[in-house]
Design a protein around this motif. Sequence first.
Motif, PDB file in Angstrom:
ATOM      1  N   PRO A   1       0.825  -1.214   0.000  1.00 50.54           N
ATOM      2  CA  PRO A   1       0.000   0.000   0.000  1.00 50.54           C
ATOM      3  C   PRO A   1       0.861   1.267   0.000  1.00 50.54           C
ATOM      4  O   PRO A   1       1.931   1.311   0.618  1.00 50.54           O
ATOM      5  CB  PRO A   1      -0.794  -0.117   1.297  1.00 50.54           C
ATOM      6  N   VAL A   2       0.383   2.292  -0.703  1.00 45.59           N
ATOM      7  CA  VAL A   2       1.091   3.577  -0.780  1.00 45.59           C
ATOM      8  C   VAL A   2       0.046   4.696  -0.712  1.00 45.59           C
ATOM      9  O   VAL A   2      -0.924   4.693  -1.473  1.00 45.59           O
ATOM     10  CB  VAL A   2       1.887   3.710  -2.096  1.00 45.59           C
TER      11      VAL A   2
ATOM     12  N   LEU B   1      -3.375   3.677  -2.903  1.00 40.41           N
ATOM     13  CA  LEU B   1      -3.125   2.748  -4.002  1.00 40.41           C
ATOM     14  C   LEU B   1      -2.180   1.631  -3.586  1.00 40.41           C
ATOM     15  O   LEU B   1      -1.404   1.769  -2.637  1.00 40.41           O
ATOM     16  CB  LEU B   1      -2.497   3.493  -5.198  1.00 40.41           C
ATOM     17  N   THR B   2      -2.242   0.541  -4.332  1.00 38.99           N
ATOM     18  CA  THR B   2      -1.202  -0.484  -4.216  1.00 38.99           C
ATOM     19  C   THR B   2      -0.036  -0.059  -5.110  1.00 38.99           C
ATOM     20  O   THR B   2      -0.151   0.866  -5.924  1.00 38.99           O
ATOM     21  CB  THR B   2      -1.724  -1.839  -4.698  1.00 38.99           C
TER      22      THR B   2
ATOM     23  N   VAL C   1       0.004   2.368  -8.398  1.00 40.53           N
ATOM     24  CA  VAL C   1       0.911   3.497  -8.651  1.00 40.53           C
ATOM     25  C   VAL C   1       1.436   3.432 -10.084  1.00 40.53           C
ATOM     26  O   VAL C   1       1.504   4.448 -10.798  1.00 40.53           O
ATOM     27  CB  VAL C   1       2.083   3.491  -7.648  1.00 40.53           C
ATOM     28  N   LEU C   2       1.805   2.209 -10.538  1.00 41.00           N
ATOM     29  CA  LEU C   2       2.315   2.059 -11.906  1.00 41.00           C
ATOM     30  C   LEU C   2       1.204   2.319 -12.925  1.00 41.00           C
ATOM     31  O   LEU C   2       1.413   3.017 -13.914  1.00 41.00           O
ATOM     32  CB  LEU C   2       2.888   0.655 -12.103  1.00 41.00           C
TER      33      LEU C   2
ATOM     34  N   THR D   1       4.432  10.928  -7.494  1.00 42.78           N
ATOM     35  CA  THR D   1       4.606  11.006  -6.036  1.00 42.78           C
ATOM     36  C   THR D   1       4.629   9.620  -5.407  1.00 42.78           C
ATOM     37  O   THR D   1       5.334   9.379  -4.424  1.00 42.78           O
ATOM     38  CB  THR D   1       3.488  11.850  -5.408  1.00 42.78           C
ATOM     39  N   GLY D   2       3.857   8.694  -5.977  1.00 43.52           N
ATOM     40  CA  GLY D   2       3.907   7.322  -5.479  1.00 43.52           C
ATOM     41  C   GLY D   2       5.212   6.637  -5.875  1.00 43.52           C
ATOM     42  O   GLY D   2       5.793   5.874  -5.099  1.00 43.52           O
ATOM     43  N   THR D   3       5.718   6.921  -7.094  1.00 44.38           N
ATOM     44  CA  THR D   3       6.943   6.272  -7.577  1.00 44.38           C
ATOM     45  C   THR D   3       8.159   6.678  -6.754  1.00 44.38           C
ATOM     46  O   THR D   3       9.000   5.830  -6.428  1.00 44.38           O
ATOM     47  CB  THR D   3       7.169   6.611  -9.067  1.00 44.38           C
ATOM     48  N   VAL D   4       8.273   7.958  -6.402  1.00 43.05           N
ATOM     49  CA  VAL D   4       9.462   8.370  -5.641  1.00 43.05           C
ATOM     50  C   VAL D   4       9.443   7.749  -4.241  1.00 43.05           C
ATOM     51  O   VAL D   4      10.505   7.478  -3.662  1.00 43.05           O
ATOM     52  CB  VAL D   4       9.576   9.909  -5.557  1.00 43.05           C
ATOM     53  N   GLN D   5       8.257   7.525  -3.694  1.00 40.30           N
ATOM     54  CA  GLN D   5       8.199   6.860  -2.391  1.00 40.30           C
ATOM     55  C   GLN D   5       8.682   5.412  -2.490  1.00 40.30           C
ATOM     56  O   GLN D   5       9.454   4.939  -1.647  1.00 40.30           O
ATOM     57  CB  GLN D   5       6.766   6.888  -1.857  1.00 40.30           C
TER      58      GLN D   5
END
Length: 601
Positions: free
Chosen positions: A338-339, A364-365, A369-370, A376-380
Amino acid sequence: MTSTPRTYGRQRARFLCALVIVGFLAFSVRLVWLQVIRSHDLAQAAENARVTTLSVPAKRGDIVDRSGTVLATSIQTYDVYAAREYIEGFVRTKKGDDGKNVVVGRGIAQAARELAPLLDKPAAEIGGQLLGGKGSTILRTNVSVETWRRIAKLAIPGIDGVPSYERAYPNGATASSVLGFTALAGDGAPGSPLEGKAGIERTQDDLLKGRDGKRSVEISPLGQEIPGGYSKITPAVDGATVRSTLSADLQSLAQHAIDAQVDKYGAEWGSVVIEDVRTGAILALADSDSADPNDVREGKVKMLGSRAVQYTYEPGSTGKLVTFATGLQKKAFTPLTPVNVPYEITMKNNQKFKDSHEHGVLKLTAAGVLAESSNTGTVQLGDRVSDNDRWDMMKALGLGEKTGIEMPGEADGIIGDPATWDGRQRYTTMFGQGMTASPLQVASMVATIANSGVRVPVHIVDAYKSANGVWTKPEREAPKQVMDPNVAQTLLKMMEAVTTDEGTARAADVPGYHTAGKTGTTEILGARGSDKGVVSSFVGVLPAEDPAVAIAVVVYKPTVGPIWGGTVAGPVFSEVGAAAMAQLGVAPSTAERTLYPQKVG
């Protein structure tokens, strides 16, 4: 005792007689020397004076597609020469009404009048070429065989034709940026052999050009070959046939598709790459606005080479695949991790990043994110692995280095070194910015993922056939496992959601086939960071459950209408993907598609 006149006369007679005998002996010795001892050498010298040696050009080998369709070939022609000193005495006669020969014309003027319509040149221009005393001049190159036969029938002394070849491209602009073109070698003097100047014509020149032969013939005082005279031929060895991996039909369709999209969106250029994921063979390498090689040779247009091979761009969100591959490989997260995804985020080094569209916090999972292509989800997620691990994955997937394709001018791309990345670049490389790659490299990267993590050398030359008729395949590096196969399959399954209603590229879906892919919409920044437009791209795989091809589509700087990769590049992927499936005979997907959950809860 004093000599008497009678005695003196006898002595003088004997002296003269001896002198005659000595002279006769000397003459006899010289005659024997010339006619017996030196006879062969002198005869050879006389013959050599009458013998002319001409080059017999080798036929440049064909370039064909994977099924044998001819993409480039050589057509028999003649170069027409004139030996000036023999033409001045030319007399043209015809039968008069009284049955007697009547002179119609003489010399250079008459020869020029008769040659003009056959050489398609003004008689005055030909006359000017024929003036100037002794020596030879070329009147025209690449005359057709039929035209040369008509010229030869004129029987004008001193006019001769030397066999030559003209390069032809039967399919016009199809694959022209791949094939390249030829021109006369060296200073371009008439009679010079053809030489590859771009594309496969250049890289495979040593195989294609063959080896010229020689033809020595005895020439009469009128400057023409003596029938039955001395003749010796050293045959030419024709060039090899080079079989490319291209499909002419697929190549043509891809070129038309990318041309239409570039025109529709007012873009600067576009490219399409279709690669066989199992073999690394390039089935299509299409560039927009490709020029006919015949027009290039004639100087009507300029050939730029293949942008798919030579140009680089920031891959943008398609580069996120590296970040996800690294995280999955290092077990830093799973597709279901989860993100919390805000519209804007500030990272621990105070660098700020935003998503392409404003939104509230999304739960999101990692798979979501993909699919949503969230920065913002990818950098996390990217922060969960080291920069060195991501860089190693970039290298493993072939970024930052040439693929080795048999094309000139291939770009390396730039990924830098983690030690040189600044605080912002270490994050931008997580979503494909602050780095560059060519469309070909991006296609190869996705092909490796589709091939269960096995990287296969990219190539566009399949084999070549030498003059003896034997096909030979070039040696290539062995395939290399660069990613855990389970990781590759997991990532591929995550990519399937991108072309569904859950993702960003519904327009890239190919009806009847499960499709896996990734969009890219990359800002082009000026020297001072000002926005100079975008690169819209899409890369994907068909069919997702058993990949056959990887396809990369790049549209550079669209200026009309929407700019998103899924909207601009996606439809081209769908069109050429469907054509590739039909041509390769790949059956439609039958299994039910199952996707990872995109949202938490």
